[in-house]
Motif scaffolding. Sequence first.
Motif, PDB file in Angstrom:
ATOM      1  N   SER A  93       0.818  -1.208   0.000  1.00 10.48           N
ATOM      2  CA  SER A  93       0.000   0.000   0.000  1.00 10.48           C
ATOM      3  C   SER A  93       0.855   1.262   0.000  1.00 10.48           C
ATOM      4  N   GLY A  94       2.072   1.138  -0.497  1.00 10.47           N
ATOM      5  CA  GLY A  94       2.959   2.298  -0.582  1.00 10.47           C
ATOM      6  C   GLY A  94       3.436   2.800   0.759  1.00 10.47           C
ATOM      7  N   GLY A  95       3.572   1.907   1.737  1.00 17.16           N
ATOM      8  CA  GLY A  95       4.042   2.295   3.054  1.00 17.16           C
ATOM      9  C   GLY A  95       2.973   2.833   3.965  1.00 17.16           C
ATOM     10  N   LYS A  96       1.725   2.874   3.516  1.00 20.34           N
ATOM     11  CA  LYS A  96       0.624   3.381   4.335  1.00 20.34           C
ATOM     12  C   LYS A  96      -0.116   2.216   4.990  1.00 20.34           C
ATOM     13  N   ASP A  97      -0.930   2.546   5.985  1.00 17.44           N
ATOM     14  CA  ASP A  97      -1.749   1.516   6.627  1.00 17.44           C
ATOM     15  C   ASP A  97      -2.748   0.954   5.624  1.00 17.44           C
ATOM     16  N   MET A  98      -2.898  -0.362   5.635  1.00 15.44           N
ATOM     17  CA  MET A  98      -3.806  -1.018   4.710  1.00 15.44           C
ATOM     18  C   MET A  98      -5.252  -0.822   5.157  1.00 15.44           C
ATOM     19  N   THR A  99      -6.059  -0.240   4.291  1.00 12.20           N
ATOM     20  CA  THR A  99      -7.472  -0.009   4.608  1.00 12.20           C
ATOM     21  C   THR A  99      -8.419  -0.816   3.722  1.00 12.20           C
ATOM     22  N   ASN A 100      -7.914  -1.303   2.611  1.00 11.47           N
ATOM     23  CA  ASN A 100      -8.745  -2.099   1.688  1.00 11.47           C
ATOM     24  C   ASN A 100      -8.106  -3.462   1.493  1.00 11.47           C
ATOM     25  N   SER A 101      -8.037  -4.232   2.572  1.00 11.27           N
ATOM     26  CA  SER A 101      -7.354  -5.525   2.543  1.00 11.27           C
ATOM     27  C   SER A 101      -8.029  -6.548   1.645  1.00 11.27           C
ATOM     28  N   SER A 102      -9.280  -6.321   1.283  1.00 12.15           N
ATOM     29  CA  SER A 102      -9.991  -7.299   0.453  1.00 12.15           C
ATOM     30  C   SER A 102      -9.402  -7.437  -0.942  1.00 12.15           C
ATOM     31  N   ILE A 103      -8.584  -6.467  -1.367  1.00 16.53           N
ATOM     32  CA  ILE A 103      -7.991  -6.545  -2.703  1.00 16.53           C
ATOM     33  C   ILE A 103      -6.718  -7.394  -2.713  1.00 16.53           C
ATOM     34  N   ILE A 104      -6.234  -7.792  -1.539  1.00 16.93           N
ATOM     35  CA  ILE A 104      -4.998  -8.578  -1.467  1.00 16.93           C
ATOM     36  C   ILE A 104      -5.312 -10.041  -1.764  1.00 16.93           C
ATOM     37  N   PRO A 105      -4.712 -10.635  -2.774  1.00 15.58           N
ATOM     38  CA  PRO A 105      -4.965 -12.042  -3.088  1.00 15.58           C
ATOM     39  C   PRO A 105      -4.458 -12.954  -1.973  1.00 15.58           C
ATOM     40  N   PRO A 106      -5.182 -14.013  -1.652  1.00 13.88           N
ATOM     41  CA  PRO A 106      -4.743 -14.938  -0.595  1.00 13.88           C
ATOM     42  C   PRO A 106      -3.354 -15.516  -0.850  1.00 13.88           C
ATOM     43  N   ARG A 107      -3.026 -15.764  -2.110  1.00 14.26           N
ATOM     44  CA  ARG A 107      -1.715 -16.367  -2.422  1.00 14.26           C
ATOM     45  C   ARG A 107      -0.573 -15.435  -2.017  1.00 14.26           C
ATOM     46  N   VAL A 108      -0.797 -14.126  -2.130  1.00 11.19           N
ATOM     47  CA  VAL A 108       0.223 -13.158  -1.725  1.00 11.19           C
ATOM     48  C   VAL A 108       0.451 -13.236  -0.219  1.00 11.19           C
ATOM     49  N   VAL A 109      -0.630 -13.384   0.543  1.00 11.26           N
ATOM     50  CA  VAL A 109      -0.509 -13.505   1.998  1.00 11.26           C
ATOM     51  C   VAL A 109       0.269 -14.762   2.363  1.00 11.26           C
ATOM     52  N   GLU A 110       0.037 -15.832   1.637  1.00 11.32           N
ATOM     53  CA  GLU A 110       0.773 -17.073   1.889  1.00 11.32           C
ATOM     54  C   GLU A 110       2.262 -16.868   1.667  1.00 11.32           C
ATOM     55  N   GLU A 111       2.617 -16.162   0.599  1.00 10.54           N
ATOM     56  CA  GLU A 111       4.020 -15.916   0.297  1.00 10.54           C
ATOM     57  C   GLU A 111       4.684 -15.017   1.343  1.00 10.54           C
ATOM     58  N   LEU A 112       3.933 -14.041   1.858  1.00 12.62           N
ATOM     59  CA  LEU A 112       4.511 -13.095   2.812  1.00 12.62           C
ATOM     60  C   LEU A 112       4.551 -13.631   4.246  1.00 12.62           C
ATOM     61  N   LEU A 113       3.540 -14.418   4.622  1.00 11.00           N
ATOM     62  CA  LEU A 113       3.405 -14.812   6.024  1.00 11.00           C
ATOM     63  C   LEU A 113       3.422 -16.317   6.270  1.00 11.00           C
ATOM     64  N   GLY A 114       3.273 -17.107   5.220  1.00 15.26           N
ATOM     65  CA  GLY A 114       3.279 -18.549   5.391  1.00 15.26           C
ATOM     66  C   GLY A 114       1.989 -19.124   5.936  1.00 15.26           C
ATOM     67  N   ALA A 115       0.937 -18.316   6.024  1.00 20.53           N
ATOM     68  CA  ALA A 115      -0.356 -18.799   6.523  1.00 20.53           C
ATOM     69  C   ALA A 115      -1.086 -19.575   5.429  1.00 20.53           C
ATOM     70  N   ASP A 116      -1.832 -20.592   5.833  1.00 22.98           N
ATOM     71  CA  ASP A 116      -2.606 -21.351   4.847  1.00 22.98           C
ATOM     72  C   ASP A 116      -4.061 -20.912   4.802  1.00 22.98           C
ATOM     73  N   GLY A 117      -4.436 -19.956   5.670  1.00 19.07           N
ATOM     74  CA  GLY A 117      -5.779 -19.397   5.660  1.00 19.07           C
ATOM     75  C   GLY A 117      -5.712 -17.882   5.798  1.00 19.07           C
ATOM     76  N   VAL A 118      -6.589 -17.172   5.090  1.00 18.32           N
ATOM     77  CA  VAL A 118      -6.617 -15.711   5.130  1.00 18.32           C
ATOM     78  C   VAL A 118      -8.035 -15.277   5.487  1.00 18.32           C
ATOM     79  N   MET A 119      -8.147 -14.438   6.536  1.00 17.27           N
ATOM     80  CA  MET A 119      -9.465 -13.982   6.969  1.00 17.27           C
ATOM     81  C   MET A 119      -9.639 -12.498   6.658  1.00 17.27           C
ATOM     82  N   TYR A 120     -10.714 -12.196   5.925  1.00 12.98           N
ATOM     83  CA  TYR A 120     -11.082 -10.823   5.583  1.00 12.98           C
ATOM     84  C   TYR A 120     -12.332 -10.458   6.375  1.00 12.98           C
ATOM     85  N   CYS A 121     -12.298  -9.332   7.100  1.00 12.90           N
ATOM     86  CA  CYS A 121     -13.448  -8.925   7.905  1.00 12.90           C
ATOM     87  C   CYS A 121     -13.798  -7.465   7.651  1.00 12.90           C
ATOM     88  N   SER A 122     -15.070  -7.153   7.813  1.00 13.55           N
ATOM     89  CA  SER A 122     -15.537  -5.775   7.660  1.00 13.55           C
ATOM     90  C   SER A 122     -16.469  -5.435   8.811  1.00 13.55           C
TER      91      SER A 122
END
Length: 204
Positions: A93-122
């Motif tokens: 997000s260009g160094g800013k706090d993430m406010t629209n996390s729903s646009i982040i693909p789950p596969r990217v989260v896996e690569e960055l954090l190693g998690a096998d599940g991604v939870m999106y909440c509103s």
Amino acid sequence: MKILKAALMVLWAGCFCACSLLPTPAFLKEDSGANPEPKPRLVNVIALLPVESNNADAKAVKMLRTKLCEELRFKGYPPLDADLIDSKLKPLSGGKDMTNSSIIPPRVVEELLGADGVMYCSLKESGKPGRLFYSPVTVSVHCILRSAKTGETIWSAQSRSTSRSFDIRNSNLHKESRGNLEEAMEEAVDELMETLPYGPKLRS
């Protein structure tokens, strides 16, 4: 008469043969259970992304995420620090706090954090503090759990709760509305997380 008897015998034999070809009830029962419904796919590590909201303030959003993290731990999922998640997502997000996390693909989260599940909440919050002696607060929480590998939805739930305060001193209603928000949020989160499958620490 003999011809009539012979005809009846032929007819009876035909009916017996036809009935013998029909499947028995036991076979139908066995066949109906041959293809049971697939069990829901389970995950071991869940990355809870920053909560999205269009109308709630930053404190309410942070409060909800904290409560969700606590509930994930109680459900048997190993904790994944929120600050670590946010630091990994900031470059996206260009160094800013993430406010629209729903646009982040789950596969990217896996690569960055190693998690096998991604939870999106509103979070949706509404209140009517302008009413004399009466301050209701309503929150609506919606969460979706996706597989980090495939992106498919594993679990989804939504909950809504309202908390009300009555006070003859109108000056206290604003203070009480904050307490109402926390109370309503706790109720909504408890109801929502009831349906989440247990994590690896609590699975039998």
